[in-house]
Design a protein around this motif. Structure first.
Motif, PDB file in Angstrom:
ATOM      1  N   GLY A 169       0.985  -1.453   0.198  1.00  0.00           N
ATOM      2  CA  GLY A 169      -0.098   0.249   0.303  1.00  0.00           C
ATOM      3  C   GLY A 169       0.826   1.238  -0.036  1.00  0.00           C
ATOM      4  O   GLY A 169       1.915   1.522  -0.165  1.00  0.00           O
ATOM      5  N   GLU A 170      -0.117   2.225   0.424  1.00  0.00           N
ATOM      6  CA  GLU A 170       0.900   3.952   0.226  1.00  0.00           C
ATOM      7  C   GLU A 170       1.678   3.704   1.853  1.00  0.00           C
ATOM      8  O   GLU A 170       3.033   4.553   1.994  1.00  0.00           O
ATOM      9  N   GLN A 171       1.245   3.051   3.109  1.00  0.00           N
ATOM     10  CA  GLN A 171       2.158   3.173   4.365  1.00  0.00           C
ATOM     11  C   GLN A 171       1.396   1.816   4.965  1.00  0.00           C
ATOM     12  O   GLN A 171       0.651   1.350   4.563  1.00  0.00           O
ATOM     13  N   ALA A 172       2.827   1.486   5.173  1.00  0.00           N
ATOM     14  CA  ALA A 172       2.247  -0.196   6.707  1.00  0.00           C
ATOM     15  C   ALA A 172       3.433   0.014   7.241  1.00  0.00           C
ATOM     16  O   ALA A 172       4.386   0.100   7.468  1.00  0.00           O
ATOM     17  N   TYR A 173       2.966  -1.592   8.572  1.00  0.00           N
ATOM     18  CA  TYR A 173       3.785  -1.651   9.496  1.00  0.00           C
ATOM     19  C   TYR A 173       3.609  -2.455  10.075  1.00  0.00           C
ATOM     20  O   TYR A 173       2.877  -3.385   9.541  1.00  0.00           O
ATOM     21  N   VAL A 174       4.228  -3.902  11.023  1.00  0.00           N
ATOM     22  CA  VAL A 174       4.182  -4.517  11.016  1.00  0.00           C
ATOM     23  C   VAL A 174       4.609  -4.907  12.699  1.00  0.00           C
ATOM     24  O   VAL A 174       5.690  -3.747  13.253  1.00  0.00           O
ATOM     25  N   VAL A 175       4.101  -5.356  14.109  1.00  0.00           N
ATOM     26  CA  VAL A 175       3.955  -5.011  15.013  1.00  0.00           C
ATOM     27  C   VAL A 175       4.082  -6.681  16.071  1.00  0.00           C
ATOM     28  O   VAL A 175       2.844  -6.949  15.562  1.00  0.00           O
ATOM     29  N   TYR A 176       4.752  -7.119  16.323  1.00  0.00           N
ATOM     30  CA  TYR A 176       5.105  -8.293  16.713  1.00  0.00           C
ATOM     31  C   TYR A 176       4.537  -8.411  18.722  1.00  0.00           C
ATOM     32  O   TYR A 176       5.395  -7.921  19.200  1.00  0.00           O
ATOM     33  N   THR A 177       4.095  -9.597  18.912  1.00  0.00           N
ATOM     34  CA  THR A 177       3.773  -9.348  20.265  1.00  0.00           C
ATOM     35  C   THR A 177       3.881 -10.741  20.688  1.00  0.00           C
ATOM     36  O   THR A 177       3.380 -11.856  20.269  1.00  0.00           O
TER      37      THR A 177
END
Length: 239
Positions: A169-177
């Motif tokens: 997409g135009e912006q993205a992130y991923v966070v892992y817990t």
């Protein structure tokens, strides 16, 4: 993957609540001795400390076309992707939260190999002189800060990694817990395409022994991003 509301501001997703609740149900069924705190109470929404992880900010690129509706989340994710991430899982739409601007779907697999996958699509509307895309950018930024800071996590769940992502997409992130007590690892991937936010939660663990093994950061993050990328490609092809 809280049915917060939509219209001008379709609210934050439920994926984490669904995944956590399903994980809790599995652990209780196996051990009968694990106490879980409901994610619905205010006391469960205290910001959690986070381990060191990448903090690169998701950059905004390009400019897609605003949408006033989203397709069905259940139908938009490719079956091959869902089958790969949660093979043999039961699929269900979150009917209480469906609307033209908001759609959710969940895939649930229980047993010695637990997998939870949820997808949420939200088309944000213009608010008070702010365009729909700018509203989505602000919402995306707020959610990026909240997710990497561990907001909305229950006690015992810790952020292990967070990073901005390009090419989704135009912006993205991923966070892992990780929830060490339940041996559950979860990744949330959030992507923006114009005024649409695509949020994927992918969690699970292997419980072949008493300790259990959480889904790894690599597996969970790649799985969540892969699902987000698949949905973005579908939306782009039908723009």
């Amino acid at each position: 993957m809280s049915g917060r509301r939509r219209a001008a501001r379709p609210a934050r997703r439920r994926g984490r609540l669904v995944a956590a609740a399903c994980a809790a149900a599995f652990v209780l069924a196996v051990s009968g001795a694990v106490a879980w705190v409901s994610l619905g109470g205010d006391h469960a929404h205290q910001p959690r400390s986070r381990d060191a992880g990448a903090e690169s900010s998701p950059m905004s690129t390009g400019q897609g076309s605003d949408r006033d509706a989203v397709p069905s989340a259940c139908d938009t994710l490719s079956k091959s992707v869902a089958d790969k991430l949660a093979p043999g899982a039961d699929r269900s739409a979150t009917l209480a939260n469906q609307s033209d601007e908001h759609s959710e779907c969940a895939w649930s697999l229980y047993g010695s190999r637990t997998r939870q996958l949820s997808v949420e699509l939200r088309a944000l509307a213009a608010t008070g002189g702010t365009s729909a895309t700018d509203t989505a950018i602000r919402t995306f930024s707020t959610e990026w800060q909240a997710d990497r800071g561990g907001k909305d996590l229950s006690d015992g769940v810790k952020v292990r990694d967070s990073r901005g992502v390009s090419g989704v997409g135009e912006q993205a992130y991923v966070v892992y817990t990780v929830d060490a007590s339940a041996a559950i690892g979860e990744a949330v991937a959030n992507a923006r395409l114009a005024n649409v936010l695509i949020t994927v939660h992918y969690s699970g663990g292997d419980h072949l022994n008493a300790a259990g093994t959480p889904l790894s950061s690599h597996t969970a993050s790649d799985g969540a991003l892969g699902a987000a990328r698949d949905i973005v490609s579908k939306l782009e092809s039908h723009s």
